[in-house]
Design a protein around this motif. Structure first.
Motif, PDB file in Angstrom:
ATOM      1  N   VAL A 294       0.829  -1.204   0.000  1.00  0.00           N
ATOM      2  CA  VAL A 294       0.000   0.000   0.000  1.00  0.00           C
ATOM      3  C   VAL A 294       0.864   1.255   0.000  1.00  0.00           C
ATOM      4  O   VAL A 294       0.560   2.234  -0.692  1.00  0.00           O
ATOM      5  CB  VAL A 294      -0.959  -0.020   1.208  1.00  0.00           C
ATOM      6  N   THR A 295       1.939   1.242   0.754  1.00  0.00           N
ATOM      7  CA  THR A 295       2.812   2.426   0.823  1.00  0.00           C
ATOM      8  C   THR A 295       3.478   2.708  -0.518  1.00  0.00           C
ATOM      9  O   THR A 295       3.531   3.858  -0.973  1.00  0.00           O
ATOM     10  CB  THR A 295       3.888   2.223   1.908  1.00  0.00           C
TER      11      THR A 295
ATOM     12  N   ALA B 257      -3.409  -5.247   9.224  1.00  0.00           N
ATOM     13  CA  ALA B 257      -3.375  -5.520   7.789  1.00  0.00           C
ATOM     14  C   ALA B 257      -4.634  -5.003   7.108  1.00  0.00           C
ATOM     15  O   ALA B 257      -4.576  -4.388   6.033  1.00  0.00           O
ATOM     16  CB  ALA B 257      -3.208  -7.018   7.544  1.00  0.00           C
ATOM     17  N   GLU B 258      -5.789  -5.227   7.739  1.00  0.00           N
ATOM     18  CA  GLU B 258      -7.040  -4.743   7.146  1.00  0.00           C
ATOM     19  C   GLU B 258      -7.123  -3.228   7.203  1.00  0.00           C
ATOM     20  O   GLU B 258      -7.619  -2.588   6.259  1.00  0.00           O
ATOM     21  CB  GLU B 258      -8.236  -5.369   7.856  1.00  0.00           C
ATOM     22  N   ALA B 259      -6.667  -2.634   8.287  1.00  0.00           N
ATOM     23  CA  ALA B 259      -6.706  -1.176   8.400  1.00  0.00           C
ATOM     24  C   ALA B 259      -5.827  -0.515   7.343  1.00  0.00           C
ATOM     25  O   ALA B 259      -6.221   0.477   6.714  1.00  0.00           O
ATOM     26  CB  ALA B 259      -6.262  -0.752   9.801  1.00  0.00           C
TER      27      ALA B 259
ATOM     28  N   SER C  74      -7.055   1.782   3.998  1.00  0.00           N
ATOM     29  CA  SER C  74      -6.635   3.145   3.673  1.00  0.00           C
ATOM     30  C   SER C  74      -6.442   3.319   2.174  1.00  0.00           C
ATOM     31  O   SER C  74      -6.412   4.442   1.677  1.00  0.00           O
ATOM     32  CB  SER C  74      -5.338   3.483   4.408  1.00  0.00           C
ATOM     33  N   TYR C  75      -6.320   2.205   1.452  1.00  0.00           N
ATOM     34  CA  TYR C  75      -6.203   2.282  -0.009  1.00  0.00           C
ATOM     35  C   TYR C  75      -7.572   2.200  -0.673  1.00  0.00           C
ATOM     36  O   TYR C  75      -7.920   3.048  -1.487  1.00  0.00           O
ATOM     37  CB  TYR C  75      -5.299   1.160  -0.522  1.00  0.00           C
ATOM     38  N   SER C  76      -8.358   1.179  -0.318  1.00  0.00           N
ATOM     39  CA  SER C  76      -9.693   1.053  -0.909  1.00  0.00           C
ATOM     40  C   SER C  76     -10.519   0.067  -0.110  1.00  0.00           C
ATOM     41  O   SER C  76      -9.991  -0.756   0.649  1.00  0.00           O
ATOM     42  CB  SER C  76      -9.606   0.573  -2.376  1.00  0.00           C
TER      43      SER C  76
ATOM     44  N   SER D  43       2.116   1.884   9.289  1.00  0.00           N
ATOM     45  CA  SER D  43       1.339   3.095   9.018  1.00  0.00           C
ATOM     46  C   SER D  43       0.044   3.154   9.822  1.00  0.00           C
ATOM     47  O   SER D  43      -0.601   4.196   9.865  1.00  0.00           O
ATOM     48  CB  SER D  43       1.011   3.185   7.527  1.00  0.00           C
ATOM     49  N   LYS D  44      -0.362   2.074  10.430  1.00  0.00           N
ATOM     50  CA  LYS D  44      -1.529   2.053  11.299  1.00  0.00           C
ATOM     51  C   LYS D  44      -1.145   1.458  12.643  1.00  0.00           C
ATOM     52  O   LYS D  44      -0.232   0.628  12.733  1.00  0.00           O
ATOM     53  CB  LYS D  44      -2.666   1.236  10.682  1.00  0.00           C
ATOM     54  N   GLY D  45      -1.857   1.888  13.685  1.00  0.00           N
ATOM     55  CA  GLY D  45      -1.541   1.441  15.033  1.00  0.00           C
ATOM     56  C   GLY D  45      -2.588   0.507  15.603  1.00  0.00           C
ATOM     57  O   GLY D  45      -3.485   0.033  14.898  1.00  0.00           O
TER      58      GLY D  45
END
Length: 983
Positions: free
Chosen positions: A591-592, A676-678, A682-684, A730-732
């Motif tokens: 995703v990044t 992983a889902e979060a 963030s992408y779609s 990128s997510k916590g």
């Protein structure tokens, strides 16, 4: 006019009978020419089914216009001389062929109507030129549908034969129609033939026999010749999913639904005294158990499956009749499937079975068709109590007898027995049923059945003890099969919300000693090193053995046993953690690196590859480990106080750090899948769905993880959340929990676990305000209160986490128009439950509480209350109309009122969340009542402001009545209790 026969009483003709026959032969030739010119292959090939004498006449030119014109004229002749045609008894072949030709032209009409949308312009043009004649044939047959039974038996038999062959041709040759439409068309055609061309049930059964008879492409798995093993067909390179077999079974499924299983499979309507016709007097029709077995082996087909359509029909049939009328056919189905499973037992791979056998769980994991069909068939009959403990014991004995051929082991039987016993043994363990049914002459429970099974299991364990330890595993041995056989005899199932294992079997001291010896044999050889043998099969068997021995022998464990158990559980679970964390890191990297890419398909493909776990054995081993650990925690919780002083090594404090490490690892598994889902979300939305959908491939594993998360203490959650925060993705941890709670493909057990963690300390403050306002995760309430007071200074506006703020402020507008059980409506209610739970946890009259209340009044969309009462108003309105003041409450109102009282009294809605799944309208109404009750307790001004703005007097009156009747009394009681505390 020349032929006559336009009406039933007018058989006068101007031509001789010989000339009449020649004319009708010419009529048939014109109709066959028309049929041969069809664009449908089944219609064209049906021309070969007519009487060979008729086909020798030759055909007209292939000029389409001439063929259509001549066929129109021929059809007019048939329409105008129907009764004359019926009178030609001596020409039964000719009459049958002409009549069948009209039916086939009608069949083309039905297919043309169904396929019109999928045709190209050229095909549509050709069909349109023929549609007038096809439509005329259709209308003609509709007008005379009640007259076909007046034909002689030979004529009707000839028509039926041609039409059945046409249907079979269509099933295997036509590919233009959608499978769903095609099966419906064939079913309609078949029922029309049954209705119009059969005079009694024997003719109907002979027709069904013809339809289901053996051919080149049907049946795929089983042939009706059950007298020899050669009757079992073998799969070829095309596999079970052959195109024609799919459609044929789909037709059978629809016929069963339309005609009944008793007619298509059981043939029990033949108990009625038959009409003594030429066709039925010397015919014996028996049940078609082989057809049922074929359907079960096929497993899935368009618009149906064995599990969702055929087996429920079989259950309904069995429950509607006494045993004598269905017992033999069920026995026959079992025998056919068992014989097939024995023949193909060599194809059964034990690795395809569940890591731990669970009743009815994902039969698709059994890939061998006969074994899968047999297990699902047996499971269904036992679950529905069609077969009870006595039948189960008879089958158990039958299976055990098949295990040996003389002194030699039947290896195929050994390979299939574990899957069968997994569903058979639990029924044998139903003591309540057995005590009432299996009694001796004195009326006492007969131990014979239990002893038979115990003796068999003991002998199998003794045989395994002769093998070398698992760590010395060598391929080519039968160790795996024997281990699986023993495992299948120890059913363990989870009960209650905390997934505590329940032992379904009672075992005696001798059997327990044998099990413990088997466990210690592995322990003594492998010592404390898991590296002794890393073969997946060895680790799977060892993990299963630990589950069983922990369940049945834990009281006999010594310190070395516990050390062996804990060491392996920790290593196995940590291995799964490494894999899941790697998945999360891969998702983060994808995703990044591609966040700005427009190629969504590429991203989605990469995500699908990243979540694919090729080594299922790792998940299975970890699942057994988490299952064992969950049971272990349950033991500690359920141990009575008087056992505290016992010298049980489990109670020593030595194991507490290891138990905390294992539980923290399980929490890391939980956070990893959420992160992983979060990140993908963030992408779609589609990207997040890929992650959430992947969990369903290992559903029982994640449910076991959720069970342990629910049991986790606050300090362990704190440590796990901190470690996730330090991970640097990128997510916590908070985003991880919200991703699971609001997942696009939700799993109820994981949602409940996420809600429990988000709504309780030490995570709850971060769940509401985010890391910017509550940056630390300390559990101490004093520290927490000071932090909040510091962060919520009067100059600053309060900000919720973005996951909550959008739902609280914006989503109600969309939810108002949604279904009462819509996913987003559930998300809205869960978000409000989190917010209210946190508000309830804040001290009364504290600044943080006042600021949060002020935020809700200023920013939270009051349409949430409209959404809540959407679940209640229709039933409240009904009560108002019927004026049922003292009568029984509707179920919806009763559940909502009870939930509202409970939330007002307890100051929590957790009880309602725990019972929310599986979602249904009544549970959602209760959830709405619970939220409304807690709003009244915590936000009375907010609720009053909304109520004051209502313009519909009828609605406001019903809401006022509900509040006054069921909410006001507990509210008053709660306020009085607070007054008493201050006094």
């Amino acid at each position: 006019s020349v032929l006559g026969g336009a009406t039933e009483g007018n058989l006068d003709s101007f031509v001789s009978r010989k000339s009449m026959t020649l004319i009708f032969r010419e009529v048939l030739r014109k109709l066959v020419s028309f049929i041969l010119d069809s664009s449908f292959s089944s219609v064209k090939q049906a021309s070969a089914l007519f009487d060979s004498e008729e086909n020798c006449l030759g055909l007209d030119s292939k000029n389409t216009a001439n063929v259509v014109d001549m066929a129109r004229f021929a059809l007019q002749i048939v329409e105008g001389s129907f009764f004359c045609l019926r009178a030609l008894d001596e020409e039964s072949g000719l009459v049958s062929s002409i009549s069948a030709a009209v039916f086939i032209i009608d069949w083309e009409y039905r297919m043309s109507v169904a396929v019109e949308d999928a045709l190209d312009d050229e095909s549509r043009k050709k069909i349109k030129a023929r549609m007038d004649i096809c439509e005329s044939a259709h209308g003609y047959l509709s007008n005379i549908s009640n007259l076909w039974k007046s034909f002689s038996g030979d004529v009707r038999k000839g028509i039926r034969s041609i039409l059945i062959c046409t249907i079979r041709l269509a099933i295997f040759r036509e590919d233009k129609l959608d499978n769903k439409k095609f099966a419906a068309l064939c079913c309609m055609m078949m029922t029309d033939v049954l209705e119009h061309l059969c005079q009694d049930q024997y003719e109907e059964q002979n027709l069904l026999d013809h339809l289901l008879s053996k051919g080149d492409m049907w049946p795929w798995w089983i042939t009706p010749d059950l007298n020899s093993m050669e009757g079992l067909s073998k799969s070829d390179t095309e596999g079970i999913y052959a195109y024609g077999n799919y459609k044929f079974v789909s037709l059978i499924d629809k016929l069963i639904y339309k005609l009944g299983l008793h007619k298509v499979i059981a043939c029990d309507d033949l108990d009625i005294l038959p009409l003594l016709t030429k066709d039925s007097a010397n015919t014996k029709v028996t049940s078609r158990a082989w057809v049922a077995a074929e359907v079960l082996c096929t497993w899935k087909w368009p618009e149906g499956s064995a599990a969702t359509s055929f087996l429920p029909q079989l259950v309904s049939f069995a429950k509607s009749r006494n045993y004598s009328s269905y017992g033999s056919i069920l026995d026959s189905i079992f025998s056919i499937l068992f014989d097939g499973a024995l023949i193909y037992g060599e194809n059964c791979s034990q690795s395809l079975l569940h890591a731990w056998p669970t009743l009815g769980e994902d039969m698709e994991d059994i890939e061998e068709p006969f074994l899968r069909a047999l297990v699902s068939f047996l499971f269904t009959l036992l679950k529905e109590n069609i077969w009870g403990p006595e039948k189960a014991m008879a089958l158990f004995q039958l299976l055990v007898d098949k295990l040996f051929v003389g002194e030699a082991v039947n290896s195929n039987c050994l390979r299939i027995l574990p899957s069968i016993l997994c569903v058979l043994v639990p029924t044998l363990c139903q003591r309540s049923i057995r005590s009432s049914e299996c009694t001796n002459k004195d009326g006492k429970p007969d131990p014979l059945n239990e002893n038979q099974m115990q003796d068999a299991v003991k002998s199998w364990i003794q045989r395994i003890l002769l093998f070398p330890p698992l760590v010395t595993w060598q391929t080519g041995q039968d160790m795996e099969e024997w281990f699986h056989l023993v495992f299948s005899c120890y059913p363990l199932k989870a009960t209650g919300g905390n997934e505590i294992m329940k032992l379904d079997r009672d075992i005696d001291h001798e059997e327990r000693v044998l099990l413990l010896n088997l466990f210690r044999k592995q322990r003594n050889e492998s010592g404390r090193s898991i590296a002794a043998n890393q073969l997946p099969v060895v680790q799977i068997l060892l993990s299963k053995l630990m589950v069983i021995c922990l369940g049945y022998c834990w009281r006999e464990f010594d310190e070395e046993d516990w050390e062996f158990l804990f060491f392996h559980l920790r290593c196995w679970i940590e291995s799964a953690v490494l894999v899941m964390e790697e998945v999360a890191e891969n998702v983060n990297e994808i995703v990044t690196e591609h966040s700005s890419s427009d190629n969504a398909d590429l991203i989605h493909k990469k995500l699908e590859e990243s979540v694919l776990i090729s080594d299922n054995s790792l998940i299975n081993i970890s699942k057994n480990s988490v299952f064992s650990f969950s049971f272990l925690c349950g033991l500690l919780e359920l141990q009575p106080t008087e056992d505290t002083d016992n010298l049980n090594p489990l109670r020593t404090e030595r194991w507490d750090p290891i138990k905390n490490q294992i539980l923290e690892s399980i929490l890391r598994l939980f956070f990893s899948t959420g992160i992983a889902e979060a990140i993908a979300g963030s992408y779609s939305f589609e990207a997040a769905s890929i992650i959430s959908a992947s969990r369903f491939y290992h559903r029982s594993f994640w449910e076991s993880v959720a069970s342990s998360v629910l049991r986790s203490p606050p300090h362990t959650r704190d440590e796990a959340a901190k470690s996730i925060k330090l991970w640097g993705l990128s997510k916590g941890p908070i985003s991880s929990l919200y991703a699971i709670l609001f997942s696009s493909r939700p799993m109820p057990s994981l949602q409940l676990a996420a809600f429990a963690v988000l709504s309780t300390e030490p995570v709850s403050k971060l769940a509401v305000f985010g890391e910017g306002i509550a940056p630390c995760l300390e559990f101490d309430s004093n520290t927490y209160q000071e932090s909040i007071n510091l962060d919520l200074s009067p100059e600053e506006n309060i900000h919720l986490t973005k996951e909550l703020s959008y739902i609280i402020e914006k989503l109600p507008y969309d939810v108002l128009d949604m279904d009462l059980v819509a996913e987003q409506r559930v998300h809205l209610f869960l978000a409000w439950s989190l917010l209210l739970s946190h508000l309830s946890s804040l001290p009364s009259l504290s600044n943080p509480r006042e600021r949060l209340v002020q935020y809700i009044q200023n920013s939270a969309n009051p349409l949430i209350l409209d959404c809540l009462f959407q679940h209640l108003l229709s039933d409240l309105s009904l009560m108002h109309v019927l004026k049922k003041k003292d009568g029984e409450l509707p179920n919806v109102i009763s559940e909502a009122a009870t939930a509202a009282k409970c939330s007002i009294t307890s100051g929590s809605v957790l009880f309602s969340v725990e019972s929310l799944w599986p979602i249904d309208p009544v549970k959602m109404a209760a959830f709405a009542g619970a939220i409304y009750g807690l709003m009244l307790r915590l936000l009375p001004a907010y609720v009053w402001g909304w109520f004051s703005d209502l313009r519909d007097r009828s609605t406001s009156s019903m809401i006022e009545s509900f509040t006054r009747t069921w909410c006001s009394p507990p509210l008053v009681a709660n306020e009085l209790s607070l007054v008493c505390i201050f006094i």
